[in-house]
Design an enzyme around this catalytic site. Structure first.
Site, PDB file in Angstrom:
ATOM      1  N   HIS A  23       0.821  -1.214   0.000  1.00 20.68           N
ATOM      2  CA  HIS A  23       0.000   0.000   0.000  1.00 20.68           C
ATOM      3  C   HIS A  23       0.858   1.268   0.000  1.00 20.68           C
ATOM      4  O   HIS A  23       0.330   2.360  -0.238  1.00 20.68           O
ATOM      5  CB  HIS A  23      -0.960   0.005   1.190  1.00 20.68           C
ATOM      6  CG  HIS A  23      -0.297   0.167   2.523  1.00 20.68           C
ATOM      7  ND1 HIS A  23       0.038  -0.897   3.340  1.00 20.68           N
ATOM      8  CD2 HIS A  23       0.083   1.277   3.207  1.00 20.68           C
ATOM      9  CE1 HIS A  23       0.577  -0.457   4.469  1.00 20.68           C
ATOM     10  NE2 HIS A  23       0.611   0.875   4.402  1.00 20.68           N
TER      11      HIS A  23
ATOM     12  N   ASP B 240       0.415  -7.809   1.245  1.00 22.52           N
ATOM     13  CA  ASP B 240       0.720  -6.390   1.485  1.00 22.52           C
ATOM     14  C   ASP B 240       2.232  -6.168   1.526  1.00 22.52           C
ATOM     15  O   ASP B 240       2.773  -5.468   2.388  1.00 22.52           O
ATOM     16  CB  ASP B 240       0.080  -5.895   2.789  1.00 22.52           C
ATOM     17  CG  ASP B 240       0.096  -4.375   2.904  1.00 22.52           C
ATOM     18  OD1 ASP B 240       0.247  -3.703   1.861  1.00 22.52           O
ATOM     19  OD2 ASP B 240      -0.010  -3.856   4.045  1.00 22.52           O
TER      20      ASP B 240
ATOM     21  N   SER C   6       4.745   2.497   7.886  1.00 22.59           N
ATOM     22  CA  SER C   6       4.460   1.300   7.083  1.00 22.59           C
ATOM     23  C   SER C   6       5.659   0.928   6.216  1.00 22.59           C
ATOM     24  O   SER C   6       6.245   1.775   5.530  1.00 22.59           O
ATOM     25  CB  SER C   6       3.242   1.538   6.186  1.00 22.59           C
ATOM     26  OG  SER C   6       2.095   1.748   6.985  1.00 22.59           O
TER      27      SER C   6
END
Length: 563
Positions: free
Chosen positions: A290, A323, A406
């Site tokens: 993402h 992910d 992230s």
């Protein structure tokens, strides 16, 4: 009534022709005069007529008016006649002989002297009547003419007596008693001046104390705030060696920061910031899918190193189900890959360190512990078809993770990567890959490095990752405990793939899978997470219920390369 003859010494004629004895006769032939009132409290001593008789004009407050003429004596009565055989004294004799010891009240007062005996007179006259003077009736008789042969001789006024005890009379009228002692005005002035001096000194001392207190307070505040009156110089520790224990947070951060990078991604009207870390010396960098998703097929990705150097990067491969994504920078030398740990060795309570760029603050280091293992989470799903949903059997940590963290590494106590920070639980209860804008609440999740290593290797080699599969379709609407096999397939095919691992193990539509390798599962999402935690070809043991009976089956996971 006493009787006497005219011419008898000490007698005077009354209005009725009788005689009043004015002076009692002493045994030795003398006559004793009544003592006058204290001279210090009354008028000057009364004038004495020739022969010792008091002048009625100076009777010291008797009923006769001093302005009236005194009654005249008889012509054939001498003014004074001495007693037979004795010479009459010119002045009255004292009642006592002089006291050689000066005993009060006849001498000087002294606290050691006893009170003198008081001699009581034979008879006490009526109050206000002078002794030796005939009482004057209300209607006075005509005054007799004064014989020229008996002239009135007045003595000089008696000198005031300074000794208050000299004429002490206990029977005197209270109004005529003088004070026994009079304060010396000079001594009183001295006392007042001394009192004023003492008060002035006390006031001065008080003022000095107040001024000293204020000055001391000012100096104290100055010393407290500045440490002295002169220049301020605060104590400070000396220079220490920059090296830290390699197992400390500072030591781990010092080793890992050169291998952590910040990614700035833009494309297709979108932009984002994330973190990644170096996998090898060829320029491969692992991050979250993402993070690079906004770049699309032709977007821009800029990598900024800890040194501040920047480089352009391209996408090597990405997988939304895990992910995870891999990008590569070219023309960069001296890259230091981070060592990879083993997530199967992690235990709850182990210390961890997270590094990232939350809100584009590059090189941010936080620390915490492992809060839980094998925490099944799902994130994404913005596309609606489920193609972007990620299933992670995650490590839970309380190390603060925020948007921008992230893709960053989660390190163990030896500085080895044990996870890839991916998501946090937001304040509204949802799981967001970006962590939302609420910030960390102490619930962070990381992809185990064992899963990340396998996926990264596949992305670098083939550009895509394979998913382990059972070959069944799950009923995601089932609300009971466990994962139920659907009655029909999602694409119109059979719910149990023909020839797949599930069909070979004997799984049928409607079966409810309750355990994987002896660990309970409570939903279809959790079964997918547990399955993707393995590699294709791994053997699983499933516990399922059918018709109220429980049975166990064993199968070998297949693979799917549909990404």
């Amino acid at each position: 009534m006493n009787e006497g003859k005219p011419g008898t010494p000490g007698a005077s004629e009354g209005p009725d022709g009788d005689f009043v004895l004015a002076r009692p006769e002493r045994p030795d032939g003398d006559y004793e005069l009544p003592r006058p009132h204290d001279a210090t409290a009354s008028a000057p001593a009364a004038d004495v007529l020739d022969g010792g008789a008091p002048d009625p004009r100076h009777r010291g407050g008797t009923s006769a008016d001093a302005s009236e003429p005194a009654p005249a004596q008889s012509a054939d009565t001498p003014a004074s006649t001495p007693a037979p055989g004795a010479d009459a004294p010119a002045h009255p004799q004292p009642l006592h002989d002089p006291d050689p010891y000066s005993t009060p009240p006849y001498g000087e007062p002294g606290p050691w002297a006893p009170a003198p005996p008081v001699q009581h007179p034979a008879a006490t006259p009526a109050h206000g009547v002078a002794v030796g003077v005939p009482p004057v009736p209300h209607e006075a008789a005509p005054a007799a003419p004064v014989t020229p042969t008996a002239p009135v001789v007045q003595d000089a006024p008696a000198a005031p007596v300074t000794d208050p005890w000299a004429r002490y009379d206990p029977w005197a009228a209270p109004a005529a008693v003088a004070p026994l002692q009079q304060a010396d005005p000079v001594e009183e002035d001295v006392r007042r001046r001394r009192g004023r001096r003492r008060r002035a000194l006390a006031g001065g001392a008080l003022v000095i104390a107040l001024v000293s207190g204020v000055a001391g307070g000012v100096v104290g505040v100055q010393l407290e705030r500045n440490g002295g009156i002169g220049a301020v110089e605060l104590p400070q520790a000396g220079v220490e060696a920059p090296d830290r224990d390699p197992d400390s947070v500072a030591g781990i951060a010092a080793q890992a920061l050169p291998s952590v990078v910040t990614l700035h991604v833009s494309g297709g009207g979108k932009a984002g910031t994330g973190t990644g870390f170096v996998l090898d010396d060829r320029g491969h960098i692992l991050t979250n899918d993402h993070v690079v998703e906004p770049a699309g097929e032709d977007g821009d990705i800029t990598v900024t190193f800890h040194s501040g150097d920047t480089a352009e990067a391209t996408v090597v491969g990405r997988d939304s189900g895990y992910d995870l994504a891999v990008v590569r920078v070219k023309g960069v030398r001296g890259l230091a890959p981070l060592p990879l740990g083993n997530s199967d060795n992690v235990r709850v309570g182990d210390p961890v360190v997270a590094i990232g760029a939350p809100f584009d603050l590059a090189g941010t280091v936080t620390s915490g512990i492992i809060s839980a293992r094998e925490r099944p989470i799902t994130a994404g799903g913005e596309k609606g078809d489920g193609s972007d949903v990620s299933y992670v059997d995650a490590l839970q940590t309380d190390a603060p993770i925020n948007p921008g963290n992230s893709g960053g590494p989660l390190l163990d106590g030896k500085g080895r990567v044990i996870g890839i920070n991916s998501a946090i639980r937001s304040a509204d209860g949802g799981l967001d890959p970006e962590g939302g804008q609420s910030g960390s609440i102490g619930l962070g999740f990381a992809i185990p490095i064992n899963q990340g290593k396998r996926v990264a290797e596949e992305l670098i080699e083939t550009g895509k990752a394979t998913h382990p599969v059972i070959g069944i379709t799950l009923d995601m609407e089932y609300s009971g405990d466990g994962a139920r096999v659907a009655a029909e397939g999602s694409d119109g095919g059979p719910p149990v793939s023909t020839g797949g691992p599930g069909a070979e193990a004997g799984i049928r539509p409607g079966d409810v899978i309750t355990k994987v390798d002896g660990r309970p599962v409570h939903s279809g999402e959790e079964l997918i997470v547990k399955t993707r935690a393995h590699r294709p070809g791994d053997r699983l043991e499933l516990t399922l219920e059918r018709g109220g009976e429980e049975r166990t089956v064993s199968l070998v996971l297949g693979s799917s390369d549909d990404g």
